[in-house]
Every structure is written in C-alpha cells, then in structure tokens.
Design a protein around this motif. Sequence first.
Motif, PDB file in Angstrom:
ATOM      1  N   MET A 265       0.848  -1.189   0.000  1.00 52.56           N
ATOM      2  CA  MET A 265       0.000   0.000   0.000  1.00 52.56           C
ATOM      3  C   MET A 265       0.881   1.236   0.000  1.00 52.56           C
ATOM      4  O   MET A 265       1.649   1.458   0.918  1.00 52.56           O
ATOM      5  CB  MET A 265      -0.922  -0.016   1.225  1.00 52.56           C
ATOM      6  CG  MET A 265      -1.892  -1.189   1.237  1.00 52.56           C
ATOM      7  SD  MET A 265      -3.021  -1.154   2.639  1.00 52.56           S
ATOM      8  CE  MET A 265      -1.855  -1.427   3.976  1.00 52.56           C
ATOM      9  N   ARG A 266       0.790   2.015  -1.078  1.00 58.71           N
ATOM     10  CA  ARG A 266       1.619   3.201  -1.242  1.00 58.71           C
ATOM     11  C   ARG A 266       0.790   4.456  -0.980  1.00 58.71           C
ATOM     12  O   ARG A 266      -0.423   4.485  -1.206  1.00 58.71           O
ATOM     13  CB  ARG A 266       2.201   3.276  -2.661  1.00 58.71           C
ATOM     14  CG  ARG A 266       3.054   2.092  -3.077  1.00 58.71           C
ATOM     15  CD  ARG A 266       3.566   2.277  -4.492  1.00 58.71           C
ATOM     16  NE  ARG A 266       4.514   3.375  -4.580  1.00 58.71           N
ATOM     17  CZ  ARG A 266       5.839   3.216  -4.506  1.00 58.71           C
ATOM     18  NH1 ARG A 266       6.359   2.015  -4.333  1.00 58.71           N
ATOM     19  NH2 ARG A 266       6.647   4.260  -4.604  1.00 58.71           N
ATOM     20  N   LEU A 267       1.495   5.507  -0.576  1.00 53.66           N
ATOM     21  CA  LEU A 267       0.870   6.801  -0.359  1.00 53.66           C
ATOM     22  C   LEU A 267       1.680   7.840  -1.121  1.00 53.66           C
ATOM     23  O   LEU A 267       2.906   7.918  -0.985  1.00 53.66           O
ATOM     24  CB  LEU A 267       0.848   7.137   1.131  1.00 53.66           C
ATOM     25  CG  LEU A 267       0.048   8.379   1.557  1.00 53.66           C
ATOM     26  CD1 LEU A 267      -1.418   8.231   1.162  1.00 53.66           C
ATOM     27  CD2 LEU A 267       0.179   8.591   3.063  1.00 53.66           C
ATOM     28  N   GLY A 268       0.987   8.607  -1.949  1.00 48.68           N
ATOM     29  CA  GLY A 268       1.642   9.646  -2.722  1.00 48.68           C
ATOM     30  C   GLY A 268       0.963  10.980  -2.530  1.00 48.68           C
ATOM     31  O   GLY A 268      -0.095  11.078  -1.900  1.00 48.68           O
ATOM     32  N   VAL A 269       1.564  12.027  -3.093  1.00 50.08           N
ATOM     33  CA  VAL A 269       1.016  13.381  -3.014  1.00 50.08           C
ATOM     34  C   VAL A 269       1.094  14.005  -4.407  1.00 50.08           C
ATOM     35  O   VAL A 269       2.112  13.860  -5.104  1.00 50.08           O
ATOM     36  CB  VAL A 269       1.787  14.251  -2.002  1.00 50.08           C
ATOM     37  CG1 VAL A 269       1.235  15.676  -1.984  1.00 50.08           C
ATOM     38  CG2 VAL A 269       1.728  13.642  -0.606  1.00 50.08           C
ATOM     39  N   MET A 270       0.035  14.703  -4.784  1.00 47.24           N
ATOM     40  CA  MET A 270       0.016  15.405  -6.060  1.00 47.24           C
ATOM     41  C   MET A 270       0.468  16.849  -5.881  1.00 47.24           C
ATOM     42  O   MET A 270       0.081  17.514  -4.915  1.00 47.24           O
ATOM     43  CB  MET A 270      -1.401  15.392  -6.654  1.00 47.24           C
ATOM     44  CG  MET A 270      -1.523  16.136  -7.979  1.00 47.24           C
ATOM     45  SD  MET A 270      -3.245  16.309  -8.537  1.00 47.24           S
ATOM     46  CE  MET A 270      -3.664  14.590  -8.821  1.00 47.24           C
ATOM     47  N   PHE A 271       1.280  17.319  -6.823  1.00 46.56           N
ATOM     48  CA  PHE A 271       1.569  18.744  -6.917  1.00 46.56           C
ATOM     49  C   PHE A 271       0.438  19.342  -7.735  1.00 46.56           C
ATOM     50  O   PHE A 271       0.353  19.138  -8.948  1.00 46.56           O
ATOM     51  CB  PHE A 271       2.926  18.987  -7.577  1.00 46.56           C
ATOM     52  CG  PHE A 271       3.289  20.452  -7.670  1.00 46.56           C
ATOM     53  CD1 PHE A 271       3.704  21.144  -6.544  1.00 46.56           C
ATOM     54  CD2 PHE A 271       3.216  21.127  -8.882  1.00 46.56           C
ATOM     55  CE1 PHE A 271       4.046  22.493  -6.617  1.00 46.56           C
ATOM     56  CE2 PHE A 271       3.549  22.472  -8.965  1.00 46.56           C
ATOM     57  CZ  PHE A 271       3.965  23.152  -7.829  1.00 46.56           C
TER      58      PHE A 271
END
Length: 276
Positions: free
Chosen positions: A1-7
């Motif tokens: 399970m990955r967690l990312g952030v959008m610019f």
Amino acid sequence: MRLGVMFDRGLPPEELVPFARALDTMAGIEDLWVVEDLGWTGGLTSAATALAVTSRLRVAVGITPAPLRNPALLAMELGNLARLHPGRFVAGIGHGVREWMRQAGVAPRSPLSLLEETLVSVSALLRGEQVSLDGREVRLDGVRLVHPPQVPPPLMTGAIGPKSLALSGRLAQGTIVPEGYGPERVRAALEAIAPTGPHELVVLTYLCSGELPEPLAAEMAGFLQVPASEVASLSGTPDEAVARLRALWEAGADTVVLRPTGPEPLRLVVDLLGAL
C-alpha cells in the motif's frame, strides 16, 4: 500500500522544487504525482524537474493525454527519463478531456483506438523493438529508440469507462482513477479492469480540512456524472481522513495519491501522516 502526493496544477510552477524536496524527506510518502492538463503545465517537464531534485521518491505523470503526443516522441521522452532515473519514473497515459482535446485541435475519431495503439506502440518502443503500425489512429514506419531504457517504466492508463478500464487491465501495468472515488467505486473499477497480470490501481483523492469545498465537489460530480453527495474525499479531521484512506486501501487501492486543498497543502499531509 503506497501513499503519494500530487503537486496541484493550481500551484505556481516555481513551487515544485521546494514542494518535491520537502516530500522527499517525509517518511511514509513514496510518490510525487504531477499533472498535464491543457493550459496549466507540461507533465514531462514537471516530472523531469521533480526527479532531478529528489533522490528517493517515485515520480509519476498522471496523465499525459494521448491525443497531444505522437507515440514516437512520447516514447523518446519516457525512455529518456527512465534511463536518467531508473526505477523512479511512472508514465500515465489517457484519453485527455474531450473538450480540451477539441480545443487543441487533436480530438481523435476513436479515443479508445488511439489509446490502445498508443499503449501498444509506446510499450514496444520502450522495449527496444522496431515498430511499424498502420492503425486507425497511429501510423509508425520502422521507428526504433536508439537509447531504450534497460528497464522500461511502468505505463499506467487513466480510465473511467468500462471499455477503457478493461483495455487498461489488458495492456497497462496500472490504472489511475480520478478524484471522487469511494471504496464501492474502487471495487467496481477493479472488477472492470480484470487484470491478466500484476497491476497497480492508483486512486487520486482530495485531502481537505473540514468538508470538500462545494466548487470542487460540483466539478468532480459533473466529470464523474454522479450527484455531488457521492463525490468521496479524505475530509474532516485527520483521524477521519485516515479512516477514509484505510477504506480505500481495503477496497483494493494499491496506491492512494493525496491532492491537498487550501493554502497550506504540505501541512495537511503532515497532519495526516501524524494521525496515520
């Protein structure tokens, strides 16, 4: 399970460098996602910049509209980034918003055919193959990359409709679904994708303090063609947002990409990580 952030596309482009560097130091954040929406900024130049100023994050473009980019040029750009930053780049490709593609004068006769032919040809080029294709939308005659990447980057497809989701499950290494998906819709997307091999489901989602702002809810409701009350987000207190995040993972999302709202996007991310 990955967690990312959008610019977020609304942020000034010059803020990308400090934003990326800050995320690169955050334990628990594994991805930085940049966008390519008509009139905002170029996704591949943003990805190249983010990759150059970070050392740990996986950087992804979500998404490059297939009608805006010739498959040969797209493969050249993707292959270049994959060679310069092996294992850290992901390429998202999609139909593009139909009205935007019309505005740009590149609306295809068959968006589904264009996406399929783009995925097939770009994948083959990134594997170092010589490609000739006389398709409905794509025509290539003996094209080959001189410097193909040793490890081709994953190609992910931005998709919503059942035919596009099924196409993604058949040809791509992952599928990206837009903001507004809750657990039930995530499960339905997985059923439609029906992947034949390893496949990463990426769910974009708004992260906000309090309720999702009405203009954003209305925009996504129109895009998804659902009532505004059905537009899901990570809203409320940090603990409530974490509960909604876990529900997306439990529904089958492999990667959840946060799209923070408001004037202090990184503060929202830090608060969520603290609660998580």
